[in-house]
Design a protein around this motif. Sequence first.
Motif, short mmCIF file in Angstrom:
data_model
loop_
_atom_site.label_atom_id
_atom_site.label_comp_id
_atom_site.label_asym_id
_atom_site.label_seq_id
_atom_site.Cartn_x
_atom_site.Cartn_y
_atom_site.Cartn_z
N VAL A 133 0.84 -1.21 0.00
CA VAL A 133 0.00 0.00 0.00
C VAL A 133 0.87 1.26 0.00
CG1 VAL A 133 -1.66 1.32 1.36
CG2 VAL A 133 -1.97 -1.14 1.08
N ALA A 134 1.93 1.25 0.83
CA ALA A 134 2.82 2.41 0.90
C ALA A 134 3.52 2.63 -0.44
CB ALA A 134 3.85 2.22 2.01
N GLU A 135 3.91 1.53 -1.09
CA GLU A 135 4.58 1.66 -2.39
C GLU A 135 3.65 2.24 -3.44
OE1 GLU A 135 7.31 -1.11 -5.37
OE2 GLU A 135 6.33 -1.96 -3.59
N THR A 136 2.40 1.81 -3.42
CA THR A 136 1.43 2.36 -4.38
C THR A 136 1.20 3.85 -4.13
OG1 THR A 136 -0.34 1.61 -2.90
CG2 THR A 136 0.26 0.17 -4.73
N LYS A 137 1.15 4.23 -2.83
CA LYS A 137 0.98 5.66 -2.52
C LYS A 137 2.17 6.48 -2.99
CE LYS A 137 -2.09 5.17 1.49
NZ LYS A 137 -2.22 5.36 2.96
N GLN A 138 3.37 5.95 -2.80
CA GLN A 138 4.56 6.67 -3.26
C GLN A 138 4.57 6.83 -4.77
OE1 GLN A 138 7.87 4.54 -1.63
NE2 GLN A 138 7.57 5.31 0.45
N HIS A 139 4.17 5.76 -5.47
CA HIS A 139 4.09 5.86 -6.94
C HIS A 139 3.06 6.91 -7.35
CE1 HIS A 139 6.88 2.76 -7.97
NE2 HIS A 139 6.24 1.82 -7.27
N LYS A 140 1.96 6.97 -6.62
CA LYS A 140 0.93 7.97 -6.95
C LYS A 140 1.44 9.38 -6.70
CE LYS A 140 -3.30 9.08 -8.09
NZ LYS A 140 -3.79 8.86 -9.46
N ILE A 141 2.16 9.57 -5.60
CA ILE A 141 2.73 10.90 -5.32
C ILE A 141 3.70 11.31 -6.42
CG2 ILE A 141 4.25 12.13 -3.73
CD1 ILE A 141 2.96 10.46 -1.46
N ALA A 142 4.54 10.36 -6.85
CA ALA A 142 5.50 10.67 -7.92
C ALA A 142 4.79 11.02 -9.22
CB ALA A 142 6.43 9.48 -8.11
N CYS B 5 -0.50 14.59 2.36
CA CYS B 5 0.21 15.20 3.49
C CYS B 5 -0.48 14.91 4.82
CB CYS B 5 0.32 16.71 3.30
SG CYS B 5 1.27 17.20 1.84
N ASN B 6 -1.76 14.53 4.78
CA ASN B 6 -2.50 14.19 6.00
C ASN B 6 -2.57 12.68 6.23
OD1 ASN B 6 -3.10 16.94 6.37
ND2 ASN B 6 -4.85 16.79 4.99
N ASP B 7 -1.72 11.93 5.55
CA ASP B 7 -1.76 10.47 5.66
C ASP B 7 -1.32 10.03 7.06
OD1 ASP B 7 -2.06 8.06 3.66
OD2 ASP B 7 -0.43 7.55 5.03
N GLY B 8 -1.87 8.89 7.50
CA GLY B 8 -1.53 8.37 8.82
C GLY B 8 -0.10 7.85 8.91
N ASP B 9 0.44 7.35 7.80
CA ASP B 9 1.83 6.89 7.78
C ASP B 9 2.76 8.10 7.73
OD1 ASP B 9 4.12 5.47 7.59
OD2 ASP B 9 3.66 4.48 5.69
N LYS B 10 3.70 8.14 8.68
CA LYS B 10 4.58 9.30 8.78
C LYS B 10 5.51 9.42 7.58
CE LYS B 10 4.56 9.21 13.84
NZ LYS B 10 5.37 9.03 15.05
N GLU B 11 6.01 8.29 7.10
CA GLU B 11 6.92 8.33 5.96
C GLU B 11 6.21 8.84 4.71
OE1 GLU B 11 10.10 7.85 6.25
OE2 GLU B 11 9.91 7.36 8.38
N ILE B 12 4.98 8.40 4.51
CA ILE B 12 4.22 8.86 3.35
C ILE B 12 3.94 10.36 3.46
CG2 ILE B 12 2.03 8.62 2.11
CD1 ILE B 12 3.88 6.26 1.73
#
Length: 819
Positions: A187-196, A220-227
């Motif tokens: 899920v985090a990887e998909t979010k990072q790809h979406k941000i990019a 920017c309001n995501d619960g995961d700090k790294e995201i």
Amino acid sequence: MKLHQKKKLKVTLPPELPPEIPDEDIVVSDEDVNFVAENRAYAGFVSRLDTKSITKHVNRVANAKEDELEELFERRLRKKKLENKEEKGIEVNRVDALPVKTLDGKLYYKTVPKEERKLETSDKEDESDEDKGIFKLTKAERRAKLKKKKKDEKKQVKEPAKSEEDTKNPQSEVLAEVKEDLTAAEVAETKQHKIAELGTALLEDPESNIKSLKELLSFCNDGDKEIAKAALLSTLVVFRDIIPGYRIRLPTEKEQEMVISKAVKKMRFFESTLLFSYKAYLQRLFTLQPLPEFNRVAVRCLCTLLDAHPHFNFRQNIIPAVVKCLASADDVVRKFCSTTIQSIFKNEGKHGGEATVETVQRIADLVRIHDCQLNPDSIEVFLALSFDEDLARSKKADDDEKRKRKKFKKGKKSEEQTQPTASDKKKTKKELLSKTREEVNADFKAASLAQDETERRRMQSQTLSAVFNTYFRVLKHTIQPDTIRLKRAHPLLSSCLKGLGMFSHLIDIDFMADLMKHLKILASGTNMNNSDSSLTVSEQIECCIVAFKVMRKNLDALNVDLQEFFIQLYNLIIEYRPGRDQGEILAEALKIMLCDDRQHDMQRAAAFIKRLASSSLCFGSPESMAALVTAKNLLQKNFKCRYMLENDVGGGSVSGSVAIYQPYSSDPHLSGALASVLWELNLLSKHYHPIISTMASSISKISTSSNQIYMPTVSPQQAYKELLLESEQYSIKSDIKLNNKRKRGNNNLLGDDETSLEVDEEALREKLSDHFTVVHDIVENEKLRRELGLTALSLQLHEEYKKHKNSKRERSKQKKRKQ
């Protein structure tokens, strides 16, 4: 015949009848009642029905008695109960499997072998053939069973139940956690790809993809700090590239009602969306800034935006947040903010100087709020400021021109009164020409990119007032007496003195006298009540340096005696310690106060030469080199001081009023240094460092003739820096060789094979511990004495206050008695 009888005797139970409905629930309509009442002949056949034959026909039971029929029904119910229970084996569905027909004509289905179950009845094996024929499923029941099975399989895939093996296996929980982590990582990887993807789309074509900026801000309001951190940094890059080079002004209501083209509509939509998104992004940064996890990321984003676009909207909100972080305890955060503010001061072309004024005023407020207890970086940023001196000169020239114009107008009016008045036409032409010139000048100023000179002068004066208010506040805080403030460090004093030395030529002359007075107090190391202050030797020397800089930059306006500063430097040279104090400041003081002046008093020059020569014996190599360079410079300038190089005692008639050298004198004029001899040069010529030894020997070879040509030498600062760099790479090489030959008289002391003495480590440790305890006790005694003095002083003041109060009471009583 037997087979035919068996087929007839075979019992087949019918399917279950529909459920019986009670008579109360049956609703009969009026039409049915009327129909039965009118046609009673139709309803008469019901009374003539043979119920027994009907039940046999419906139940499809041949040659079956009532007892046997009941047993069959009971057996069927028992079979249903067994089917509802959990079976250990798995049976293949009869719909999917093809049957096999035997010679007898029976059909058998392929099934997985099951464990036999014990039935309560003992006649199971005998009646198994009959049961197989009895419990055949219909087509509808097969389909329903198949659907139910598929639903159960789907539920097991979505929510797998824990089996007995999983509960017994301890690795099952670990495997479940690993699966959850894998899903979270995906899920985090998909979010990072979406941000990019969103970031690249905005950078490629910001005007057409401006809508995706809101979606990017949602991460920017995501619960995961790294995201959230990745989203903040990617949004920062987007804003840094797409923000225009002008301030955005939203259209008014009248402008929105006007008919505009598609290009203007697109541009307005882009600007409004960008501005609202930028505001939301800044609000998110302000909320995350106090959190320790996001503090560095938020500060970095704010500093980058302020540095890249100081002209853009919401600058007045970003500057206070960045300036506030100068008081942070984190060195990284403080470094971010200080570098950003310095770049704002240096690159005034981006904002026209308005951001500089706002930032300086905010820093002044920060120093006032924290009562001068901040890191030196908070006001060291002032050193990056640059002021235009031509503005002050042009202001004076403008004032002079205005005065001349006033005088000229007065004289012209007196002449015009005597001369006849001109015609009205000429007056109107002159007025029109003056109006057109004013309009042209106004249009030229509006069109030109250069800022107005009066506006620049105003901003510069505001900046200077805020800077000097901060510096004077620091000086006032340092000079305040200890009865009001307890002794504590002054972290901003060093940066304040550097700033005063740099901008002293811009200080108003009215404040010069007070400034020099405060610098004298600080250089002496005392407060307003003549008590010892907590200033270091380096800070006191810096005060002397600033006083000389102020005096030289305002030489025409000041007439100050600097003798007291020479006395302070003369006494501070003894108190200097190489490892504790800063050698660069001492070298700068020697250059400015002793080397830069062309002429010196003979007694003062001799005193400094003798003091520097004796102090260089215990200084480090760089400090000794700076001191020797200064002594050589003074000897070359004052030829009468060269008599100190002679070997005979005293200087003869040159010794002056003081015939004997007094090394403990605090005043260089009363030391009598001309009556001494520079015997320190002989010791320094044997110094372990070759450069210092050669320098000392060259000083001792200076001739005493007055017609010697003055040869300029290296400055003390350069000598200090060069030797400091060399001393880091320099290693002491001792040429001392141990003599292994024993003397005749020492045969009893040393053994035959021993060539060196052994050191007792325990005894050495005991001596060091005793020395440490003694020094510690001395320090503690000094602290206790100070506290005792403060308490005694407070008690004394309290007693005086009581006496004064009692005297007032007695006086009031006496007045009452007289009345």
